[in-house]
Motif scaffolding. Structure first.
Motif, mmCIF file in Angstrom:
data_model
loop_
_atom_site.group_PDB
_atom_site.id
_atom_site.type_symbol
_atom_site.label_atom_id
_atom_site.label_comp_id
_atom_site.label_asym_id
_atom_site.label_seq_id
_atom_site.Cartn_x
_atom_site.Cartn_y
_atom_site.Cartn_z
ATOM 1 N N LEU A 225 -144.265 -4.081 104.965
ATOM 2 C CA LEU A 225 -143.126 -3.136 103.808
ATOM 3 C C LEU A 225 -143.385 -4.176 102.620
ATOM 4 C CD1 LEU A 225 -140.552 -1.883 106.522
ATOM 5 C CD2 LEU A 225 -142.184 -0.639 105.049
ATOM 6 N N GLU A 226 -143.338 -5.523 102.615
ATOM 7 C CA GLU A 226 -143.357 -6.238 101.734
ATOM 8 C C GLU A 226 -144.413 -6.273 100.855
ATOM 9 O OE1 GLU A 226 -142.874 -10.317 103.498
ATOM 10 O OE2 GLU A 226 -140.614 -10.044 103.729
ATOM 11 N N THR A 227 -145.590 -5.989 101.466
ATOM 12 C CA THR A 227 -146.981 -5.720 100.593
ATOM 13 C C THR A 227 -146.687 -4.342 99.916
ATOM 14 O OG1 THR A 227 -148.201 -6.851 102.353
ATOM 15 C CG2 THR A 227 -149.097 -5.539 100.739
ATOM 16 N N ILE A 228 -146.241 -3.622 100.742
ATOM 17 C CA ILE A 228 -145.972 -2.135 99.963
ATOM 18 C C ILE A 228 -144.987 -2.455 98.691
ATOM 19 C CG2 ILE A 228 -144.929 0.011 100.241
ATOM 20 C CD1 ILE A 228 -145.660 0.278 102.965
ATOM 21 N N GLU A 229 -144.055 -3.159 98.835
ATOM 22 C CA GLU A 229 -143.070 -3.269 97.776
ATOM 23 C C GLU A 229 -143.861 -3.853 96.603
ATOM 24 O OE1 GLU A 229 -138.755 -5.360 96.910
ATOM 25 O OE2 GLU A 229 -139.923 -5.757 98.691
ATOM 26 N N ASP A 230 -144.846 -5.138 96.989
ATOM 27 C CA ASP A 230 -145.439 -5.595 95.656
ATOM 28 C C ASP A 230 -146.286 -4.939 95.263
ATOM 29 O OD1 ASP A 230 -143.833 -7.825 96.613
ATOM 30 O OD2 ASP A 230 -145.269 -8.794 97.776
ATOM 31 N N SER A 231 -147.157 -4.118 95.905
ATOM 32 C CA SER A 231 -148.144 -3.104 95.421
ATOM 33 C C SER A 231 -147.630 -2.113 94.571
ATOM 34 C CB SER A 231 -148.840 -2.572 96.456
ATOM 35 O OG SER A 231 -149.850 -1.590 95.739
ATOM 36 N N SER A 232 -146.346 -1.622 95.128
ATOM 37 C CA SER A 232 -146.032 -0.504 94.138
ATOM 38 C C SER A 232 -145.216 -0.965 92.994
ATOM 39 C CB SER A 232 -144.781 0.401 95.126
ATOM 40 O OG SER A 232 -143.615 -0.781 95.531
ATOM 41 N N ARG A 233 -144.577 -2.154 92.862
ATOM 42 C CA ARG A 233 -144.067 -2.740 91.679
ATOM 43 C C ARG A 233 -145.309 -3.298 90.649
ATOM 44 N NH1 ARG A 233 -138.691 -4.832 91.884
ATOM 45 N NH2 ARG A 233 -138.002 -5.057 94.057
ATOM 46 N N GLY A 234 -146.465 -3.637 91.230
ATOM 47 C CA GLY A 234 -147.534 -3.887 90.388
ATOM 48 C C GLY A 234 -148.037 -2.565 89.863
ATOM 49 N N SER A 235 -148.156 -1.519 90.377
ATOM 50 C CA SER A 235 -148.638 -0.126 89.909
ATOM 51 C C SER A 235 -147.634 0.405 89.053
ATOM 52 C CB SER A 235 -148.744 0.770 91.092
ATOM 53 O OG SER A 235 -149.921 0.405 92.049
ATOM 54 N N LEU A 236 -146.395 0.538 89.345
ATOM 55 C CA LEU A 236 -145.231 0.709 88.390
ATOM 56 C C LEU A 236 -145.188 0.002 87.039
ATOM 57 C CD1 LEU A 236 -142.163 1.428 90.847
ATOM 58 C CD2 LEU A 236 -143.613 3.092 89.444
#
Length: 394
Positions: A225-236
């Motif tokens: 879930l932390e990886t998902i959060e980091d990836s989504s933040r980078g994409s956003l």
């Protein structure tokens, strides 16, 4: 003028006569001819009326060219009887000019024939149809008509050429604008694909991992879930940057560069694909557009590894050569090569986007499975550093 003559005046700054100015010139010419002929005419009031009817309509020759021509032809045919034959030749030429300039071809040809016939018959009538005595008058009349006709045809052809040139330039501008819009749409589509495909691939894989281990190994689910959060933040963040650029916001974040590879590698590793980055040759600065393209090629290649290669390791090689930069991304995954292509067996949008980015700089891209006995996939791009196209990177 101080400094002397310094060349021709630019076309756009040269004074140009407006239609009202040309009408004023015609009025002045008509008045001048009327005054001169009224002093030379013989025949009393009838001669004066003939001269006025022959010369005054010239003031409106640009407004009503065909009616003015008809009136002038009738009364100029009577002019030799009042000893104004030479000025009658000039009046006929002045009346013929605007007809040849603006009328349809068949009307212009008919007007030229009428003017020529009137000139010949008027000259013969003045000489009592003795050809030898009428020859000089006919020569003067034909000379006036020929001069007026040549000038009118030359101006008409020049106008037609100018109009064609304007239409051509307008068409070229329209096509250039359409090409610019199409290229910009393709560029935006590539950027969106690169950003969303990589981010969503990482999110999808990590969400799947979190769902499977949520009850037995919650700490792994938490890490996913932390990886998902980091990836989504980078994409956003990248999407926000693109939207800011489209809105021409002056507070524009810099585009991704090769210095951002570390973060890209970290996100890819968090998705389950360890990545090793190697560099060969002497590193040197790249043009901004080329550096962005190299970053996007690596990003798309790693995205394909995450999506299609299964459990795998990847390697990124940047080889700086004197005249080119080679970018190579390989993996040892066992995913099917068909997974990296669309249903028709052709390269998918990711590979097409990479080819377009490389083609912009006159480079070449090869993508395909590694030769046996190896397994995996390789993306190999070569970009010339002596750019064939200076597309805004200077």
């Amino acid at each position: 003028m101080r400094g002397g003559y310094r060349g021709r005046m630019p076309p756009e700054s040269r004074p140009r006569l407006r239609p009202v100015h040309w009408v004023a010139v015609d009025v002045a010419v008509a008045v001048l001819l009327a005054v001169v002929d009224l002093h030379a005419v013989r025949g009393g009031v009838l001669g004066w009326l003939t001269v006025l009817a022959m010369t005054v309509p010239l003031a409106a020759r640009r407004i009503w060219p065909v009616p003015v021509f008809a009136v002038v032809m009738v009364f100029s045919a009577l002019a030799p009887q009042f000893e104004v034959s030479r000025d009658a030749h000039l009046v006929r030429a002045l009346a013929l000019y605007p007809v040849l300039l603006v009328a349809p071809r068949w009307i212009a040809a008919a007007a030229a024939s009428v003017a020529l016939t009137t000139t010949v018959l008027a000259s013969l009538a003045m000489a009592e149809f003795r050809m030898a005595e009428a020859a000089w008058s006919m020569f003067n009349g034909v000379l006036f008509l020929t001069t007026a006709g040549a000038i009118a045809i030359a101006v008409r052809l020049q106008r037609r050429f100018t109009d064609s040139q304007r239409r051509y330039v307008a068409a070229q501008r329209e096509q250039a604008a359409e090409r610019a819009v199409t290229e910009e749409r393709l560029r935006i589509a590539r950027e969106l694909h690169d950003v969303l495909a990589h981010g969503m691939s990482v999110i999808t894989i990590q969400a799947s991992v979190a769902r499977h281990v949520f009850e037995q190994r919650p700490w792994e689910a938490r890490r996913a879930l932390e990886t998902i959060e980091d990836s989504s933040r980078g994409s956003l963040a990248e999407l926000r940057q693109m939207l800011t650029a489209l809105r021409a916001d002056p507070l524009l974040d810099p585009a991704p560069t090769l210095s951002d590879l570390e973060a890209l590698v970290a996100r890819t590793a968090a998705a389950g694909v360890p990545v090793e980055v190697r560099s060969r040759g002497e590193q040197r600065p790249l043009p901004a557009g080329m550096e962005l393209s190299v970053y996007r090629i690596i990003q798309e290649a790693l995205t394909n590894v995450v999506k299609h290669a299964g459990p795998a390791r990847a390697e990124v090689l940047l080889w700086y050569q004197p005249e080119s930069l080679t970018v190579e991304v390989t993996d040892d995954g066992g995913g099917s090569v068909a997974d990296r292509r669309d249903r028709g067996g052709e390269p998918g949008h990711g590979l097409l986007g990479m080819r377009e980015r490389v083609a912009v700089y006159g480079g070449r891209l090869d993508a395909g499975p590694l030769p046996p006995p190896g397994r995996g996939f390789r993306v190999h791009a070569r970009l010339p550093l002596t750019a064939r196209r200076g597309e805004g990177d200077a």
